[in-house]
Enzyme design. Structure first.
Site, PDB file in Angstrom:
ATOM      1  N   CYS A   1     -12.434  37.988  43.827  1.00 20.57           N
ATOM      2  CA  CYS A   1     -13.239  36.821  43.476  1.00 20.57           C
ATOM      3  C   CYS A   1     -13.935  37.035  42.135  1.00 20.57           C
ATOM      4  O   CYS A   1     -13.998  36.129  41.302  1.00 20.57           O
ATOM      5  CB  CYS A   1     -14.265  36.560  44.576  1.00 20.57           C
TER       6      CYS A   1
ATOM      7  N   CYS B   1     -16.988  36.617  50.311  1.00 25.41           N
ATOM      8  CA  CYS B   1     -17.365  36.007  49.039  1.00 25.41           C
ATOM      9  C   CYS B   1     -17.192  34.492  49.071  1.00 25.41           C
ATOM     10  O   CYS B   1     -16.099  33.982  49.309  1.00 25.41           O
ATOM     11  CB  CYS B   1     -16.500  36.613  47.933  1.00 25.41           C
TER      12      CYS B   1
END
Length: 370
Positions: free
Chosen positions: A105, A205
């Site tokens: 991410c 995330c």
């Protein structure tokens, strides 16, 4: 300070609604930057879920931007997140590995999609509330940018940032890298931020804190199978191999099963140790230091070296999981990946997780454990 902020231009700050990114925006404004706060929406499959905090986070970020007097914008990267991060997340679990989506991410969303968007807004830099540092050094190859650990060792996030490259680091500011978390909270209270006491985010995330098994079941077909000892004794049934990781103790569902006992009738706990995808079997072992849970070598692939070139073979330190103490090791890198040999056997080295290499405080890069 390691990171000297000299040129005062436009900087876009990733504002999540949390205290770290809020203080980051305030600090940069105090230093003379033209600050633009940008909130990223990166998940929208279940916006109405009780576990989705996006609306409140957006309101918190906008409120802080208004209070400190900076421009505020919103961008939706949900499509990019699903294509670049979440698809890989599901592939890894399907293959029996345990991925770390925060690492991907950062590389694909926070420091790629976000960076590209910030540049389109006329920014010279981006900034986030990560606890890490960047240092520019002059070398025979010209100026290079090093990724360093944060001064607050308990909050250092360089492990999650090891896939960043020179182009990304050259545009990135980490104002919190020189501060301790207690100082950040103190600043937030002193300037009157309403989110000064807001708890740190955890969970996957951008997806947040929600029951993992329930969440994964929505996207990944799983099948129950046997839980076995190394000798082949069946102890119970697992709910699907994707729900278990190496070294897992809780949630195995075999707590009442007795294995080898001591003279006083007590016994060591059971730990998840191996996955047999072909036979859909989960192997468990008894005892924290069972040989199946210890590794003195590892192989990693899908490697990123922060400098752009592999370090020379030799002695370094590595982490095979976040918050782990640096472990002395020997590195041998090649075109396909790298091998690490540890002075002391490492516990529960998990395929899919990142092995991250350090030379002192400098994060050299890392790769995915296979």
């Amino acid at each position: 300070m390691v990171q000297t902020l000299q040129k005062k231009g436009r900087v876009v700050v990733g504002m999540s609604g949390g205290v770290d990114s809020s203080v980051t925006a305030w600090l940069l404004k105090q230093q003379g930057y033209e600050v633009v706060g940008l909130f990223m929406k990166n998940w929208e499959d279940d916006d109405d879920s009780e576990y989705c905090s996006t609306r409140q986070d957006l309101l918190d970020a906008a409120s802080v931007a208004d209070l400190i007097g900076v421009e505020f914008e919103y961008v939706n990267f949900a499509s990019e997140y699903k294509d670049r991060v979440f698809a890989d997340f599901l592939r890894e679990y399907s293959a029996g590995r345990t991925p770390n989506p925060d690492v991907l991410c950062n590389a694909e969303i926070k420091f790629k999609a976000f960076l590209d968007h910030a540049m389109s807004l006329g920014a010279e830099h981006i900034a986030t509330g990560h606890y890490a540092r960047v240092r520019a050094v002059d070398t025979a190859r010209g100026q290079r940018f090093q990724l360093l650990k944060a001064l607050d060792a308990s909050k250092d996030q360089s492990y999650f940032l090891h896939r960043l490259n020179q182009a990304q680091l050259s545009r990135t500011l980490f104002p919190l890298g020189e501060l301790h978390k207690t100082e950040v909270r103190r600043i937030a209270h002193e300037i009157g931020l309403h989110n000064a006491a807001k708890k740190d985010s955890t969970g996957i995330c951008f997806i947040g804190e929600r029951p993992f098994r329930e969440f994964l079941n929505r996207y990944l077909p799983t099948a129950p199978g046997p839980i076995l000892t190394p000798e082949g004794r069946r102890l119970g049934q697992h709910h699907g191999l994707a729900f278990y990781t190496l070294g897992q103790r809780k949630g195995l569902g075999i707590g009442g099963v007795k294995g080898q006992q001591r003279e006083d009738g007590t016994a060591d706990a059971w730990y998840s140790a191996r996955k047999d995808l072909k036979n859909n079997a989960l192997y468990v072992v008894q005892g924290h230091d069972h040989p199946w849970l210890l590794s003195d070598t590892l192989r990693a692939q899908d490697v990123n070296w922060v400098d752009g070139e592999a370090p020379a073979a030799g002695a370094y330190a590595a982490k095979t999981r976040y918050r782990q103490a640096d472990a002395p090791c020997e590195l041998r890198a090649d075109e396909a990946g790298f091998d690490l040999s540890f002075a002391q056997a490492q516990w529960a080295v998990t395929p899919g997780q990142s092995a991250v290499l350090y030379d002192g405080d400098v994060c050299l890069g890392g790769g995915i454990i296979i």
